[in-house]
Design an enzyme around this catalytic site. Structure first.
Site, PDB file in Angstrom:
ATOM      1  N   ARG A  60       9.786   7.513   3.260  1.00 12.49           N
ATOM      2  CA  ARG A  60       9.128   8.200   2.148  1.00 12.49           C
ATOM      3  C   ARG A  60       9.142   9.708   2.328  1.00 12.49           C
ATOM      4  O   ARG A  60       8.911  10.209   3.426  1.00 12.49           O
ATOM      5  CB  ARG A  60       7.682   7.708   2.032  1.00 12.49           C
ATOM      6  CG  ARG A  60       7.527   6.588   1.038  1.00 12.49           C
ATOM      7  CD  ARG A  60       6.184   5.929   1.093  1.00 12.49           C
ATOM      8  NE  ARG A  60       5.053   6.834   0.939  1.00 12.49           N
ATOM      9  CZ  ARG A  60       3.795   6.417   0.873  1.00 12.49           C
ATOM     10  NH1 ARG A  60       3.523   5.121   0.947  1.00 12.49           N
ATOM     11  NH2 ARG A  60       2.809   7.278   0.745  1.00 12.49           N
ATOM     12  N   ARG A  85       6.760   4.960   9.592  1.00 11.18           N
ATOM     13  CA  ARG A  85       6.854   3.880   8.591  1.00 11.18           C
ATOM     14  C   ARG A  85       8.240   3.890   7.946  1.00 11.18           C
ATOM     15  O   ARG A  85       8.816   4.939   7.653  1.00 11.18           O
ATOM     16  CB  ARG A  85       5.807   4.079   7.497  1.00 11.18           C
ATOM     17  CG  ARG A  85       6.088   3.180   6.292  1.00 11.18           C
ATOM     18  CD  ARG A  85       5.103   3.308   5.153  1.00 11.18           C
ATOM     19  NE  ARG A  85       4.515   4.609   5.037  1.00 11.18           N
ATOM     20  CZ  ARG A  85       3.313   4.830   4.542  1.00 11.18           C
ATOM     21  NH1 ARG A  85       2.578   3.843   4.127  1.00 11.18           N
ATOM     22  NH2 ARG A  85       2.846   6.049   4.447  1.00 11.18           N
ATOM     23  N   ARG A 138      -1.864  15.270   3.490  1.00 10.93           N
ATOM     24  CA  ARG A 138      -2.423  14.117   2.778  1.00 10.93           C
ATOM     25  C   ARG A 138      -3.745  13.675   3.400  1.00 10.93           C
ATOM     26  O   ARG A 138      -4.674  13.272   2.705  1.00 10.93           O
ATOM     27  CB  ARG A 138      -1.423  12.946   2.794  1.00 10.93           C
ATOM     28  CG  ARG A 138      -0.267  13.168   1.829  1.00 10.93           C
ATOM     29  CD  ARG A 138       0.915  12.262   2.118  1.00 10.93           C
ATOM     30  NE  ARG A 138       0.586  10.861   2.101  1.00 10.93           N
ATOM     31  CZ  ARG A 138       1.257   9.920   2.771  1.00 10.93           C
ATOM     32  NH1 ARG A 138       2.312  10.246   3.502  1.00 10.93           N
ATOM     33  NH2 ARG A 138       0.895   8.667   2.704  1.00 10.93           N
ATOM     34  N   ARG A 165      -9.619   6.984  -5.992  1.00 13.49           N
ATOM     35  CA  ARG A 165      -9.629   7.910  -4.856  1.00 13.49           C
ATOM     36  C   ARG A 165     -10.635   9.023  -5.047  1.00 13.49           C
ATOM     37  O   ARG A 165     -10.867   9.797  -4.119  1.00 13.49           O
ATOM     38  CB  ARG A 165      -8.254   8.563  -4.744  1.00 13.49           C
ATOM     39  CG  ARG A 165      -7.333   7.983  -3.696  1.00 13.49           C
ATOM     40  CD  ARG A 165      -5.989   8.610  -3.936  1.00 13.49           C
ATOM     41  NE  ARG A 165      -5.133   8.622  -2.811  1.00 13.49           N
ATOM     42  CZ  ARG A 165      -4.203   7.687  -2.578  1.00 13.49           C
ATOM     43  NH1 ARG A 165      -4.096   6.658  -3.366  1.00 13.49           N
ATOM     44  NH2 ARG A 165      -3.404   7.814  -1.553  1.00 13.49           N
ATOM     45  N   LYS A 188      -3.413  -0.052   4.122  1.00 16.00           N
ATOM     46  CA  LYS A 188      -3.825  -0.644   2.834  1.00 16.00           C
ATOM     47  C   LYS A 188      -2.708  -1.509   2.249  1.00 16.00           C
ATOM     48  O   LYS A 188      -2.931  -2.648   1.863  1.00 16.00           O
ATOM     49  CB  LYS A 188      -4.188   0.458   1.805  1.00 16.00           C
ATOM     50  CG  LYS A 188      -5.300   1.393   2.247  1.00 16.00           C
ATOM     51  CD  LYS A 188      -5.617   2.425   1.190  1.00 16.00           C
ATOM     52  CE  LYS A 188      -4.499   3.399   0.883  1.00 16.00           C
ATOM     53  NZ  LYS A 188      -4.119   4.267   2.028  1.00 16.00           N
TER      54      LYS A 188
END
Ligand code: AP5
Length: 208
Positions: A152, A126, A163, A87, A13
């Site tokens: 992160r 990431r 998640r 969400r 996203k």
């Protein structure tokens, strides 16, 4: 243009949002980025920091408040891209109410679909450049040597899996909610290269 990008953690996203926003000349409004920025500035309450670190969602009213405020800014006049909001169905209903109260509406809701195993690899590897916000991937899009990288806190494999489970549970009703609205919802396959996905998204929102 006002559009929403929906998709599980690691779907791409943020990566696609940056490209589309540049093309469309609209700002990217990412509730995840807003919450991380508040955390970095010491302005996010400890219970919300803990929720994010554990892979849970923060309460609806918190993110609804952030979006209500942010969308009033001058740069949102030509439109905006919502990345990671709404969400839940209550968030989507609040967004509808907010937009209709301003005589506005959504143009597109784009859902990016990616198989789960790919999502875990994408999130765990990431890295983000702290200075530019550019998103990299150690395998698919390696960062340049000068990048000031951040990993992160919620990108550890166990938290990523939580998640993903949170996404399935909390967002399950969101796609049917938008699916009932004629052609508003577009589903796009998020596999292949970043460019492949961008082409599909641009086609879906008719931005060539
Ligand atoms: P948020 O920051 O929104 O995280 P997320 O939804 O889990 O999404 P991600 O940022 O992990 O992934 P992405 O889809 O943006 O993928 P990216 O482009 O980076 O939310 C974080 C937390 O904040 C939530 O857990 C929650 O606690 C809270 N929160 C936020 N919004 C909320 C809300 N509305 N309500 C309640 N709580 C909320 O790509 C991932 C990686 O893959 C990158 O390394 C990238 O380089 C790579 N990649 C991307 N595309 C490709 C491709 N095509 N091929 C190969 N690699 C690719």
């Amino acid at each position: 243009m006002r559009l929403v990008l929906v998709g599980p953690p690691g779907a791409g996203k943020g990566t696609q949002a940056k490209i589309i926003c540049k093309r469309a000349g609209i700002p990217q409004l990412s509730t995840g980025d807003m919450l991380r920025e508040a955390k970095a500035n010491g302005k996010l309450p400890a219970d919300l920091v803990a929720k994010m670190a554990a892979g849970a969602l923060v309460p609806d009213e918190v993110v609804i408040g952030l979006i209500e405020e942010r969308t009033k800014a001058e740069d949102c006049k030509p439109g905006f891209l919502l990345d990671g909001f709404p969400r839940t169905v209550p968030q989507a209903e609040a967004l509808d109410k907010m937009l209709s109260g301003r005589n506005l509406a959504l143009d597109h809701v784009v859902a990016i679909d990616v198989p789960e195993e790919l999502l875990v690899e994408r999130a765990v590897l990431r890295r983000t450049d702290k200075r530019t916000g550019q998103i990299y991937h150690l395998k698919y899009n390696p960062p340049p040597p000068e990048a000031d990288l951040e990993h992160r806190a919620d990108d550890r494999e166990d938290v990523v899996r939580t998640r993903l489970a949170t996404y399935s549970k909390m967002t399950a009703d969101l796609l049917p909610f938008y699916g009932k609205r004629g052609s508003l919802l577009k589903r796009v396959q998020g596999t292949g290269t970043v460019d492949d996905v961008t082409s599909r998204v641009l086609k879906a929102i008719e931005l060539h």
